[in-house]
Design a protein around this motif. Structure first.
Motif, PDB file in Angstrom:
ATOM      1  N   ARG A 135       1.039  13.532   2.959  1.00  0.00           N
ATOM      2  CA  ARG A 135       1.889  14.651   2.532  1.00  0.00           C
ATOM      3  C   ARG A 135       2.341  15.489   3.738  1.00  0.00           C
ATOM      4  O   ARG A 135       3.507  15.872   3.845  1.00  0.00           O
ATOM      5  CB  ARG A 135       1.072  15.514   1.566  1.00  0.00           C
ATOM      6  CG  ARG A 135       1.794  16.708   1.042  1.00  0.00           C
ATOM      7  CD  ARG A 135       0.839  17.529   0.188  1.00  0.00           C
ATOM      8  NE  ARG A 135       1.512  18.609  -0.502  1.00  0.00           N
ATOM      9  CZ  ARG A 135       0.889  19.514  -1.250  1.00  0.00           C
ATOM     10  NH1 ARG A 135      -0.430  19.450  -1.408  1.00  0.00           N
ATOM     11  NH2 ARG A 135       1.550  20.464  -1.848  1.00  0.00           N
ATOM     12  N   LEU A 136       1.389  15.750   4.655  1.00  0.00           N
ATOM     13  CA  LEU A 136       1.708  16.594   5.811  1.00  0.00           C
ATOM     14  C   LEU A 136       2.595  15.875   6.827  1.00  0.00           C
ATOM     15  O   LEU A 136       3.206  16.515   7.679  1.00  0.00           O
ATOM     16  CB  LEU A 136       0.417  17.098   6.466  1.00  0.00           C
ATOM     17  CG  LEU A 136      -0.325  18.153   5.622  1.00  0.00           C
ATOM     18  CD1 LEU A 136      -1.787  18.281   6.054  1.00  0.00           C
ATOM     19  CD2 LEU A 136       0.379  19.512   5.703  1.00  0.00           C
ATOM     20  N   ALA A 137       2.649  14.540   6.730  1.00  0.00           N
ATOM     21  CA  ALA A 137       3.569  13.778   7.597  1.00  0.00           C
ATOM     22  C   ALA A 137       4.918  13.601   6.893  1.00  0.00           C
ATOM     23  O   ALA A 137       5.677  12.686   7.210  1.00  0.00           O
ATOM     24  CB  ALA A 137       2.955  12.431   7.957  1.00  0.00           C
ATOM     25  N   LYS A 138       5.176  14.455   5.916  1.00  0.00           N
ATOM     26  CA  LYS A 138       6.450  14.463   5.163  1.00  0.00           C
ATOM     27  C   LYS A 138       6.574  13.310   4.177  1.00  0.00           C
ATOM     28  O   LYS A 138       7.668  12.927   3.764  1.00  0.00           O
ATOM     29  CB  LYS A 138       7.664  14.482   6.093  1.00  0.00           C
ATOM     30  CG  LYS A 138       7.708  15.662   7.043  1.00  0.00           C
ATOM     31  CD  LYS A 138       9.110  15.786   7.646  1.00  0.00           C
ATOM     32  CE  LYS A 138       9.321  17.062   8.399  1.00  0.00           C
ATOM     33  NZ  LYS A 138       8.586  17.156   9.640  1.00  0.00           N
ATOM     34  N   GLY A 139       5.424  12.728   3.816  1.00  0.00           N
ATOM     35  CA  GLY A 139       5.430  11.672   2.816  1.00  0.00           C
ATOM     36  C   GLY A 139       5.232  12.241   1.429  1.00  0.00           C
ATOM     37  O   GLY A 139       5.310  13.455   1.230  1.00  0.00           O
ATOM     38  N   PRO A 140       4.950  11.363   0.458  1.00  0.00           N
ATOM     39  CA  PRO A 140       4.813  11.830  -0.926  1.00  0.00           C
ATOM     40  C   PRO A 140       3.496  12.550  -1.188  1.00  0.00           C
ATOM     41  O   PRO A 140       2.514  12.351  -0.465  1.00  0.00           O
ATOM     42  CB  PRO A 140       4.827  10.509  -1.721  1.00  0.00           C
ATOM     43  CG  PRO A 140       4.279   9.497  -0.768  1.00  0.00           C
ATOM     44  CD  PRO A 140       4.738   9.921   0.600  1.00  0.00           C
ATOM     45  N   TYR A 141       3.501  13.363  -2.234  1.00  0.00           N
ATOM     46  CA  TYR A 141       2.260  13.933  -2.770  1.00  0.00           C
ATOM     47  C   TYR A 141       1.958  13.162  -4.049  1.00  0.00           C
ATOM     48  O   TYR A 141       2.852  12.888  -4.832  1.00  0.00           O
ATOM     49  CB  TYR A 141       2.460  15.418  -3.097  1.00  0.00           C
ATOM     50  CG  TYR A 141       1.249  16.003  -3.795  1.00  0.00           C
ATOM     51  CD1 TYR A 141       0.166  16.445  -3.050  1.00  0.00           C
ATOM     52  CD2 TYR A 141       1.186  16.065  -5.187  1.00  0.00           C
ATOM     53  CE1 TYR A 141      -0.963  16.931  -3.682  1.00  0.00           C
ATOM     54  CE2 TYR A 141       0.062  16.566  -5.826  1.00  0.00           C
ATOM     55  CZ  TYR A 141      -1.007  17.001  -5.062  1.00  0.00           C
ATOM     56  OH  TYR A 141      -2.130  17.478  -5.680  1.00  0.00           O
ATOM     57  N   TYR A 142       0.723  12.782  -4.240  1.00  0.00           N
ATOM     58  CA  TYR A 142       0.361  12.103  -5.485  1.00  0.00           C
ATOM     59  C   TYR A 142      -1.016  12.566  -5.921  1.00  0.00           C
ATOM     60  O   TYR A 142      -1.860  12.959  -5.101  1.00  0.00           O
ATOM     61  CB  TYR A 142       0.374  10.563  -5.302  1.00  0.00           C
ATOM     62  CG  TYR A 142      -0.296  10.088  -4.029  1.00  0.00           C
ATOM     63  CD1 TYR A 142       0.412   9.967  -2.838  1.00  0.00           C
ATOM     64  CD2 TYR A 142      -1.651   9.781  -4.011  1.00  0.00           C
ATOM     65  CE1 TYR A 142      -0.206   9.558  -1.669  1.00  0.00           C
ATOM     66  CE2 TYR A 142      -2.280   9.362  -2.841  1.00  0.00           C
ATOM     67  CZ  TYR A 142      -1.548   9.263  -1.680  1.00  0.00           C
ATOM     68  OH  TYR A 142      -2.164   8.872  -0.518  1.00  0.00           O
ATOM     69  N   ASN A 143      -1.232  12.569  -7.226  1.00  0.00           N
ATOM     70  CA  ASN A 143      -2.551  12.941  -7.757  1.00  0.00           C
ATOM     71  C   ASN A 143      -3.520  11.789  -7.553  1.00  0.00           C
ATOM     72  O   ASN A 143      -3.146  10.624  -7.735  1.00  0.00           O
ATOM     73  CB  ASN A 143      -2.453  13.225  -9.259  1.00  0.00           C
ATOM     74  CG  ASN A 143      -1.831  14.585  -9.504  1.00  0.00           C
ATOM     75  OD1 ASN A 143      -2.147  15.551  -8.809  1.00  0.00           O
ATOM     76  ND2 ASN A 143      -0.933  14.658 -10.469  1.00  0.00           N
ATOM     77  N   ILE A 144      -4.755  12.130  -7.209  1.00  0.00           N
ATOM     78  CA  ILE A 144      -5.759  11.074  -7.074  1.00  0.00           C
ATOM     79  C   ILE A 144      -6.901  11.347  -8.038  1.00  0.00           C
ATOM     80  O   ILE A 144      -7.467  12.443  -8.029  1.00  0.00           O
ATOM     81  CB  ILE A 144      -6.428  11.071  -5.694  1.00  0.00           C
ATOM     82  CG1 ILE A 144      -5.431  11.151  -4.578  1.00  0.00           C
ATOM     83  CG2 ILE A 144      -7.291   9.838  -5.531  1.00  0.00           C
ATOM     84  CD1 ILE A 144      -6.116  10.932  -3.248  1.00  0.00           C
ATOM     85  N   PRO A 145      -7.265  10.335  -8.830  1.00  0.00           N
ATOM     86  CA  PRO A 145      -8.481  10.488  -9.620  1.00  0.00           C
ATOM     87  C   PRO A 145      -9.672  10.617  -8.663  1.00  0.00           C
ATOM     88  O   PRO A 145      -9.743   9.908  -7.655  1.00  0.00           O
ATOM     89  CB  PRO A 145      -8.566   9.179 -10.414  1.00  0.00           C
ATOM     90  CG  PRO A 145      -7.212   8.568 -10.330  1.00  0.00           C
ATOM     91  CD  PRO A 145      -6.606   9.046  -9.053  1.00  0.00           C
ATOM     92  N   THR A 146     -10.590  11.531  -8.965  1.00  0.00           N
ATOM     93  CA  THR A 146     -11.775  11.721  -8.120  1.00  0.00           C
ATOM     94  C   THR A 146     -13.043  11.534  -8.957  1.00  0.00           C
ATOM     95  O   THR A 146     -12.968  11.298 -10.161  1.00  0.00           O
ATOM     96  CB  THR A 146     -11.756  13.116  -7.455  1.00  0.00           C
ATOM     97  OG1 THR A 146     -11.374  14.082  -8.440  1.00  0.00           O
ATOM     98  CG2 THR A 146     -10.788  13.174  -6.293  1.00  0.00           C
ATOM     99  N   GLY A 147     -14.185  11.692  -8.287  1.00  0.00           N
ATOM    100  CA  GLY A 147     -15.458  11.471  -8.972  1.00  0.00           C
ATOM    101  C   GLY A 147     -16.216  10.304  -8.343  1.00  0.00           C
ATOM    102  O   GLY A 147     -17.218   9.844  -8.872  1.00  0.00           O
ATOM    103  N   ARG A 148     -15.687   9.817  -7.186  1.00  0.00           N
ATOM    104  CA  ARG A 148     -16.420   8.759  -6.460  1.00  0.00           C
ATOM    105  C   ARG A 148     -17.750   9.308  -5.980  1.00  0.00           C
ATOM    106  O   ARG A 148     -17.852  10.488  -5.662  1.00  0.00           O
ATOM    107  CB  ARG A 148     -15.622   8.327  -5.203  1.00  0.00           C
ATOM    108  CG  ARG A 148     -14.312   7.670  -5.483  1.00  0.00           C
ATOM    109  CD  ARG A 148     -13.464   7.508  -4.209  1.00  0.00           C
ATOM    110  NE  ARG A 148     -12.114   7.099  -4.576  1.00  0.00           N
ATOM    111  CZ  ARG A 148     -11.197   7.921  -5.053  1.00  0.00           C
ATOM    112  NH1 ARG A 148     -11.454   9.230  -5.181  1.00  0.00           N
ATOM    113  NH2 ARG A 148     -10.012   7.467  -5.401  1.00  0.00           N
TER     114      ARG A 148
END
Ligand code: HEM
Length: 325
Positions: A135-148
């Motif tokens: 995201r900070l390199a001007k790429g996309p933002y996407y939601n990530i499932p967590t809980g690993r």
């Protein structure tokens, strides 16, 4: 498995989306820390904004770190563990020696431990940091499932045969990716991670100086590009770093695919995406459609982040990412 992956490539997008969502339903969920550490993702983003403002070249290695963690015994942060006994750890394996950014992970984890002790796993930190550097390199933002949850074993022998070398051809890549549950589409899309970062000359100099063992050059590289690469990388140079996507190696964009189209990618693996008609068609589509690349990159990163995860009561939440509790 490989034919299933090819089959998935041919499916209509909505169905692929449904399959991908099904593939994430292993106890991970978006917003896993909503109640237990609501500020977790904001803390990570804040830290990464600061890190990237002073050391933007860490974006590449931190994205690659998530890939190398997930491909060896799943996304369980085993890559971060230091060697303890006589057997070297994953991080001591040759493909991992060029990784950097471990202290950034430690820094982020330390802040999370201050805010919510014992809650956020190192495996999720690696996944969320990879998301944020994109995201900070001007790429996309996407939601990530967590809980690993975090694993408690790190053994150099586990890396053998699980991290693809740059000399892999298309079929070898497909076989390895499908062994991790990833499709041909994931392979093409995730290879787009090579839009940021750098490579050591040694990762591709065989293509310049000794392609078939006779001092020759890989004929599949654009012949006008070869002298440029040779001027940067002299024979046997193991130190020099070259930009993988020259001119925009700090920016996450679709120009990696344009390089493949021009036969100007660095690795045999990148160039091999031309050798399969379906993969090459996708390369050309992504080269010309950055919005599609961005959308698909988020989907494929979620798929990759789902490889053999530990959830529920498996593993542990490490206090320090380099050590088991
Ligand atoms: C498809 C198989 C892949 C192969 C054979 C491969 C191979 C490599 C190699 C040899 C390097 C150069 C390392 C060095 O010399 O410092 C590299 C760098 C990199 N790879 Fe891959 N890679 C693959 C897939 C991926 C994936 C799936 C991602 C992430 C989604 C990724 C992200 C990166 C990044 C960001 C760098 C730059 C690292 C830096 O700036 O230090 N790669 N890769």
């Amino acid at each position: 498995m490989a034919s299933r992956s090819l089959f998935k490539l041919l499916l209509p997008l909505p169905l692929v989306f449904v399959l991908s969502v099904m593939a994430t339903a292993q106890g991970l969920k978006v917003g896993f820390y909503e109640k237990t550490c609501p500020q977790a993702e904001a803390i990570i983003y804040e830290e990464m904004t600061e890190v990237m403002s002073v050391a933007p070249s860490l974006a590449g290695p931190l994205l690659r770190m998530h890939f190398h963690d997930c491909f060896v015994k799943g996304c369980d942060a085993s890559l971060l563990l230091n060697r303890t006994g006589s057997v070297p750890a994953e991080k001591d394996s040759p493909p991992n020696l060029s990784l950097r950014g471990y202290s950034t992970i430690d820094r982020v984890k330390a802040r999370l431990e201050q805010a919510c002790p014992g809650i956020v796993s190192c495996a999720d930190v690696v996944a969320l940091v990879a998301r944020d550097v994109v995201r900070l390199a001007k790429g996309p933002y996407y939601n990530i499932p967590t809980g690993r949850r975090d694993g408690n074993r790190s053994d150099i022998r586990d890396t053998l045969g699980n991290l693809p070398p740059s000399i892999f051809n298309f079929q070898q890549l497909v076989t390895m990716f499908s062994s991790k549950g990833l499709s041909v589409k994931d392979l093409v899309v995730l290879s787009g991670g090579h839009t940021i970062g750098t490579s050591h000359c040694s990762a591709f100099s065989n293509r310049l100086y000794n392609f078939t063992g006779k001092g020759d050059t890989d004929p599949s590289i654009d012949s006008e590009y070869v002298p440029k690469l040779k001027s940067k990388c002299k024979p046997n140079d193991v130190n020099t770093l070259v930009e993988m996507d020259p001119g925009s190696f700090k920016t996450f964009d679709s120009s990696y695919y344009k390089l493949i189209a021009k036969r100007r990618s660095l690795f045999t693996s990148d160039g091999s995406l031309r050798s399969n008609p379906a993969a090459f068609a996708l390369v050309m589509r992504l080269a010309n459609n950055q919005a599609e690349f961005f959308k698909e990159f988020g989907v494929s990163m979620v798929n990759m982040g789902n490889i053999e995860v530990l959830t529920g009561t498996q593993g542990e939440i490490r206090k320090t990412c380099t050590l088991v509790n």
